[in-house]
Motif scaffolding. Structure first.
Motif, PDB file in Angstrom:
ATOM      1  N   GLN A 161       1.087  -0.801  -0.319  1.00  0.00           N
ATOM      2  CA  GLN A 161       0.120  -0.003  -0.140  1.00  0.00           C
ATOM      3  C   GLN A 161       0.481   1.287   0.091  1.00  0.00           C
ATOM      4  OE1 GLN A 161      -3.620  -1.918   2.466  1.00  0.00           O
ATOM      5  NE2 GLN A 161      -3.232   0.648   2.530  1.00  0.00           N
ATOM      6  N   HIS A 162       0.508   2.124  -0.785  1.00  0.00           N
ATOM      7  CA  HIS A 162       1.013   3.376  -0.575  1.00  0.00           C
ATOM      8  C   HIS A 162      -0.012   4.682  -0.876  1.00  0.00           C
ATOM      9  CE1 HIS A 162       4.753   1.561  -2.612  1.00  0.00           C
ATOM     10  NE2 HIS A 162       3.209   1.022  -2.810  1.00  0.00           N
ATOM     11  N   VAL A 163       0.377   5.966  -0.380  1.00  0.00           N
ATOM     12  CA  VAL A 163      -0.508   7.144  -0.783  1.00  0.00           C
ATOM     13  C   VAL A 163       0.276   7.672  -1.609  1.00  0.00           C
ATOM     14  CG1 VAL A 163      -1.552   8.664   0.705  1.00  0.00           C
ATOM     15  CG2 VAL A 163      -1.161   5.915   1.762  1.00  0.00           C
ATOM     16  N   LEU A 164      -0.418   8.174  -2.334  1.00  0.00           N
ATOM     17  CA  LEU A 164       0.192   8.920  -3.820  1.00  0.00           C
ATOM     18  C   LEU A 164      -1.026  10.556  -3.348  1.00  0.00           C
ATOM     19  CD1 LEU A 164      -0.597   6.260  -6.448  1.00  0.00           C
ATOM     20  CD2 LEU A 164       1.479   7.094  -5.369  1.00  0.00           C
ATOM     21  N   ASP A 208      -1.037  15.104  -7.680  1.00  0.00           N
ATOM     22  CA  ASP A 208      -0.600  15.158  -8.802  1.00  0.00           C
ATOM     23  C   ASP A 208      -0.127  14.147  -9.061  1.00  0.00           C
ATOM     24  OD1 ASP A 208      -1.064  17.945  -9.150  1.00  0.00           O
ATOM     25  OD2 ASP A 208       0.494  18.589  -8.563  1.00  0.00           O
ATOM     26  N   ASP A 209       0.560  13.285  -8.481  1.00  0.00           N
ATOM     27  CA  ASP A 209       1.319  11.866  -8.776  1.00  0.00           C
ATOM     28  C   ASP A 209       0.285  10.674  -9.003  1.00  0.00           C
ATOM     29  OD1 ASP A 209       4.347  12.830  -8.523  1.00  0.00           O
ATOM     30  OD2 ASP A 209       4.186  12.173  -5.784  1.00  0.00           O
ATOM     31  N   TYR A 210      -0.926  10.709  -8.896  1.00  0.00           N
ATOM     32  CA  TYR A 210      -1.674  10.202  -8.670  1.00  0.00           C
ATOM     33  C   TYR A 210      -2.333  10.343 -10.429  1.00  0.00           C
ATOM     34  CZ  TYR A 210      -6.588   8.128  -8.595  1.00  0.00           C
ATOM     35  OH  TYR A 210      -7.748   7.760  -8.588  1.00  0.00           O
ATOM     36  N   LYS A 211      -2.297  11.304 -10.651  1.00  0.00           N
ATOM     37  CA  LYS A 211      -2.668  11.968 -11.717  1.00  0.00           C
ATOM     38  C   LYS A 211      -2.350  11.332 -13.054  1.00  0.00           C
ATOM     39  CE  LYS A 211      -6.449  15.122 -10.270  1.00  0.00           C
ATOM     40  NZ  LYS A 211      -7.257  16.375 -10.741  1.00  0.00           N
ATOM     41  N   ARG A 212      -1.050  11.924 -12.973  1.00  0.00           N
ATOM     42  CA  ARG A 212      -0.193  11.624 -14.353  1.00  0.00           C
ATOM     43  C   ARG A 212       0.629   9.963 -14.322  1.00  0.00           C
ATOM     44  NH1 ARG A 212       3.563  15.087 -11.021  1.00  0.00           N
ATOM     45  NH2 ARG A 212       4.307  14.242  -9.897  1.00  0.00           N
ATOM     46  N   LEU A 213       0.256   9.095 -13.681  1.00  0.00           N
ATOM     47  CA  LEU A 213       0.813   7.526 -13.701  1.00  0.00           C
ATOM     48  C   LEU A 213      -0.024   7.164 -14.876  1.00  0.00           C
ATOM     49  CD1 LEU A 213       0.918   6.535 -10.013  1.00  0.00           C
ATOM     50  CD2 LEU A 213       3.016   7.390 -11.627  1.00  0.00           C
ATOM     51  N   PRO A 214       0.741   6.241 -15.468  1.00  0.00           N
ATOM     52  CA  PRO A 214       0.638   5.243 -16.615  1.00  0.00           C
ATOM     53  C   PRO A 214      -0.581   4.660 -16.598  1.00  0.00           C
ATOM     54  CG  PRO A 214       2.465   5.662 -16.502  1.00  0.00           C
ATOM     55  CD  PRO A 214       2.583   5.953 -15.068  1.00  0.00           C
ATOM     56  N   TYR A 215      -1.983   4.062 -16.861  1.00  0.00           N
ATOM     57  CA  TYR A 215      -3.075   3.600 -17.056  1.00  0.00           C
ATOM     58  C   TYR A 215      -3.050   3.060 -17.513  1.00  0.00           C
ATOM     59  CZ  TYR A 215      -5.021   6.803 -20.087  1.00  0.00           C
ATOM     60  OH  TYR A 215      -5.338   7.839 -20.805  1.00  0.00           O
ATOM     61  N   TRP A 230      -4.007   9.375  -2.284  1.00  0.00           N
ATOM     62  CA  TRP A 230      -4.991   8.537  -2.880  1.00  0.00           C
ATOM     63  C   TRP A 230      -3.988   7.208  -2.673  1.00  0.00           C
ATOM     64  CZ3 TRP A 230      -9.112   9.510  -5.963  1.00  0.00           C
ATOM     65  CH2 TRP A 230      -9.245  10.445  -6.318  1.00  0.00           C
ATOM     66  N   GLU A 231      -4.895   6.949  -1.525  1.00  0.00           N
ATOM     67  CA  GLU A 231      -4.418   5.366  -1.025  1.00  0.00           C
ATOM     68  C   GLU A 231      -4.799   4.513  -2.230  1.00  0.00           C
ATOM     69  OE1 GLU A 231      -4.866   2.688   3.132  1.00  0.00           O
ATOM     70  OE2 GLU A 231      -6.604   1.766   1.483  1.00  0.00           O
ATOM     71  N   VAL A 232      -4.247   3.575  -2.662  1.00  0.00           N
ATOM     72  CA  VAL A 232      -3.080   2.968  -3.329  1.00  0.00           C
ATOM     73  C   VAL A 232      -2.727   0.998  -3.003  1.00  0.00           C
ATOM     74  CG1 VAL A 232      -2.718   3.839  -5.160  1.00  0.00           C
ATOM     75  CG2 VAL A 232      -0.881   3.082  -4.869  1.00  0.00           C
ATOM     76  N   ASP A 236      -6.147   0.424 -13.439  1.00  0.00           N
ATOM     77  CA  ASP A 236      -5.605   0.471 -12.494  1.00  0.00           C
ATOM     78  C   ASP A 236      -4.141   1.524 -13.160  1.00  0.00           C
ATOM     79  OD1 ASP A 236      -7.038  -1.565 -10.863  1.00  0.00           O
ATOM     80  OD2 ASP A 236      -5.612  -2.541 -11.898  1.00  0.00           O
ATOM     81  N   LEU A 237      -3.174   1.503 -12.128  1.00  0.00           N
ATOM     82  CA  LEU A 237      -2.138   2.480 -12.424  1.00  0.00           C
ATOM     83  C   LEU A 237      -1.056   2.169 -12.061  1.00  0.00           C
ATOM     84  CD1 LEU A 237      -3.721   5.598 -10.314  1.00  0.00           C
ATOM     85  CD2 LEU A 237      -3.772   5.541 -13.056  1.00  0.00           C
ATOM     86  N   LEU A 238       0.319   2.338 -12.933  1.00  0.00           N
ATOM     87  CA  LEU A 238       1.734   1.773 -12.810  1.00  0.00           C
ATOM     88  C   LEU A 238       2.148   3.095 -12.417  1.00  0.00           C
ATOM     89  CD1 LEU A 238       0.397   0.157 -14.592  1.00  0.00           C
ATOM     90  CD2 LEU A 238       2.601  -0.306 -16.033  1.00  0.00           C
ATOM     91  N   MET A 239       3.811   2.487 -11.109  1.00  0.00           N
ATOM     92  CA  MET A 239       4.137   3.032 -10.846  1.00  0.00           C
ATOM     93  C   MET A 239       5.331   2.079 -10.696  1.00  0.00           C
ATOM     94  SD  MET A 239       2.329   3.407  -6.886  1.00  0.00           S
ATOM     95  CE  MET A 239       4.197   4.174  -5.826  1.00  0.00           C
TER      96      MET A 239
END
Length: 387
Positions: A120-123, A126-133, A224-226, A256-259
């Motif tokens: 689990q992470h908290v983003l 700004d990071d949440y919205k620009r991550l690849p999806y 945002w918790e992911v 889903d998002l990519l980190m």
């Protein structure tokens, strides 16, 4: 002059009393203790102190050691007294070779927090919205699993890169209020506008809001918790990018998002201690598994983080906010009793203690270490010795 002397004497007595409490040992404390596998720093501190967050006051760490707070199974802790009469703990350490083959004991029980540390992470928003999806799947599937290919839109990926595929679950926020009415304790379930606008959010998956109300502040997304659902490798760059899902995860969904993958996303080399100060608006935002109430060894999300000076290992006391009641005794008339000025707020009630084990910029995770009543949403955090 006499009043002045009395004031000075009272202040001196108060200082001495506070100091005595700060280093007071338990009546049944051991003189020596052999550290065992499965121990935690909190548990060991509690063997010697009624207030485990005062561990730094008695721990005589060797500054020549790279991390003087690490303790290993087999180490022998010995209690002695300094010339000032202050109790102090020293350690007879194992040989470097034996210690190299074992892991130091953690501050909190790993079994209770592993998922929050690894998955689990908290983003930041700004990071949440620009991550690849995730946009789609091979053979036009509705979902994807290990060994299958997914198609991803977004920038910042590299050929052969290992990535974590994460799913948003909670949006933490501070909500402004213009009234003194207490908020609903149950988090509101809403759709995530950003994902919905792009057609990315799965139709059967709502994102919950965990929030608390504040005065004098505008609405603020705290994070945002992911949750990590799978891992993968970038096999082809383009628009969209191609990702091969690695074994061992769960199904991947659109939206889903990519980190970037982090092999060591957390650090447990901290120790229980009291914070220098308690941030304003420090409250319980959420409880494990989206429950409304929690207790010992439950994980809670806190509405403050690194920007407010929160650090791993800090211990806070948790308080249930006092209820607001009408004073029907003094004000017998119904109309008068309903008036706002005739309402009385009862004192806050102590619930337990929480230790922070993972900190993000505006949100932190803590583990409830002990308590005498349930911890609940919107509970207030105070100094650990505030009773």
């Amino acid at each position: 002059m006499l009043k002045k002397l009395l004031a000075v004497s009272a202040a001196a007595l108060l200082t001495f009393a506070t100091y005595a409490v700060a280093v007071e040992l338990r009546a049944d404390h051991p003189d020596t203790y052999v550290v065992k596998k499965g121990d935690t720093l909190w548990g060991i501190a509690k063997r010697f102190l009624d207030q485990p967050w005062l561990w730094p006051e008695i721990w005589q760490a060797n500054p020549q050691i790279e991390n003087p707070h690490l303790i290993y199974p087999g180490d022998v802790l010995s209690l002695a007294y300094l010339g000032s009469g202050q109790p102090a703990l020293s350690v007879n350490r194992l040989s470097p070779q034996v210690r190299a083959e074992s892991l130091p004991i953690p501050a909190v029980p790993l079994s209770e927090v592993q998922d929050f540390l690894r998955n689990q992470h908290v983003l930041e928003e700004d990071d949440y919205k620009r991550l690849p999806y995730v946009l789609g799947f091979e053979e036009n599937r509705l979902r994807s699993a290990e060994g299958q290919v997914i198609y991803v839109r977004g920038e910042g990926l590299e050929q052969g890169q290992r990535v974590s595929i994460v799913r948003p679950t909670l949006r933490y926020a501070s909500m402004p209020t213009a009234t003194d009415k207490r908020p609903e304790r149950e988090p509101i379930v809403r759709r995530d506008e950003w994902s919905t606008a792009k057609g990315l959010e799965p139709k059967n998956n709502s994102i919950r809001w965990a929030h608390h109300y504040v005065t004098g502040r505008r609405f603020e997304t705290l994070g945002w918790e992911v949750i990590e659902v799978a891992q993968g490798h970038v096999t082809h760059l383009g628009d969209p990018n191609t990702i091969l899902v690695a074994p061992g995860g769960h199904e991947v969904r659109d939206g889903d998002l990519l980190m970037p993958y982090e092999p060591f996303p957390y650090d447990l080399s901290f120790y229980p201690h009291a914070p220098e100060q308690v941030p304003d608006n420090a409250r319980i935002l959420a409880v494990t598994d989206h429950l409304q109430f929690g207790g010992r060894h439950d994980v809670v999300a806190i509405s403050v983080g690194a920007r407010e000076g929160v650090r791993n290992g800090q211990v806070y006391s948790i308080w249930n906010p006092g209820a607001t009641v009408r004073d029907d005794i003094r004000h017998k008339h119904r109309m008068a009793a309903n008036m706002k000025r005739n309402q009385v707020t009862l004192p806050d009630e102590f619930a337990g203690h929480v230790m922070i084990f993972r900190t993000f910029d505006k949100v932190s995770y803590g583990l409830v270490m002990d308590g005498i009543r349930p911890v609940q949403l919107d509970d207030v955090l105070k100094a650990p010795d505030r009773l």
